[in-house]
Structure formats: structure tokens, C-alpha cells
Write a protein that holds these residues in place. Sequence first.
Motif, short mmCIF file in Angstrom:
data_model
loop_
_atom_site.label_atom_id
_atom_site.label_comp_id
_atom_site.label_asym_id
_atom_site.label_seq_id
_atom_site.Cartn_x
_atom_site.Cartn_y
_atom_site.Cartn_z
N SER A 52 0.82 -1.21 0.00
CA SER A 52 0.00 0.00 0.00
C SER A 52 0.85 1.27 0.00
O SER A 52 0.38 2.34 -0.36
N ASP A 58 -6.86 3.06 -5.71
CA ASP A 58 -7.97 2.30 -5.10
C ASP A 58 -8.46 1.18 -6.01
O ASP A 58 -8.79 0.09 -5.54
N GLU A 59 -8.52 1.46 -7.31
CA GLU A 59 -9.08 0.48 -8.25
C GLU A 59 -8.05 -0.58 -8.63
O GLU A 59 -6.88 -0.26 -8.89
#
Length: 205
Positions: A52, A58-59
Motif C-alpha cells: 500500500s 484504489d481500483e
Amino acid sequence: YIGSFHSVCLRLMKEHLGGAPDENIKRMMDAFEQTYLVCRNIDEFRFLKNYSKWITADEPWQQAVDICTYVNQIMEELVDIEALQKDSDEDMRFLGKLVARYTALLERNGVMDFSAIQTETYHMLETHPEILADIRHKLDYIMVDEYQDTNTAQFQLIKLLAGKYKNLCVVGDDDQSIYKFRGANIYNILNFEKEFPNAKIVKLE
């Protein structure tokens, strides 16, 4: 041979890998297929430590795009992936594991991505000196245009192919390098005289 680096490398592999032991030409993927394959298998990457931190989208599709961007640039720099995974820096280890996970995915699916064309050709020439000797014998001269936009893999390929004869001409302008975002290494042209001390420089002014 006339063409882009990728097209010439692909031709060299097709011409020579058939004679090399345990080597096969894999099916070639375009950029969309590459991203789609990673997106379809995104869970294989998500659980890597520091994922992360580096992959912030996000996608899943955009995450796959970012993964492919990192992988392509690292591969085209001919980075030692095993050394990267053992690096003392945690971020470097993440990138090494990311590439290792990616290459294992390609291997399982029997495919090769666009950026790997050059690195696979480089490794073919390095590990099969008889193939390198055969290609060198065919090349009286080598000319590379837009040399300021070459990357590390392309430079190493040129250096290998030019060999001891150094029958090489490159054309470029260090003020017009526009592909740094795609991995171009401006030092290829800036350091040309260091790599080839007998070079004659002709300025087109």
C-alpha cells in the motif's frame, strides 16, 4: 536488420532460440494483456509487505497499471532481482519481490511482455556466446538513431553486438531527450566517449 529495438530483438530471438537448448519463444503480450493479467491476479501482489506504500490506487485496474510500470522500468534497467530482494533497504526488497512475483506469473502462463523482449534478447546473447558470435559475424555496421532516448537494456545490447570491432555509429541530441518517463537514460549519450574512447564526434550544426 532494420527496425525498432523491439522488432529487431524479436527477430533475433526467433532466428536463434530454436537452436538453443531448452529455450522456447513464449507468446507475446501487448500492454493491455499485460495489465489485464496482473489485474486478474492482483491478490498475488496485495499481500506483499509495503504494497500500500508503493501501490496507492484504489481500483484494481490502476493498481495493475502501477505494478506494470514499476516492473517494466526495473526490468529494462537489467537490475539483479535476487540482489534486490536481499537488499538492506525494505523498499528495495519490496520492489524485488514485486518483480519476482510478476515474472513467476508470466512463467506460469507461458507469456512474455513487451519490455521483456529486450531483456530476454540480452540474456540470450550473454548465455549463448555461439549465438552472439553468429550475429556479430553478420553485422558489418551498427547504426542507432535517437540514441539519447535509449535505456540501459538497449545500451547493453548495443555494447554486446558491437563487440571487439566497435563498428558503431549513433545519432542523437542530448538536448532532446524526452523519454525519461519511459526509462530512457541520458547518460548513454553523455558517456558515449567514455565507453568508446576511439569514437569520432561529428556535430551537425
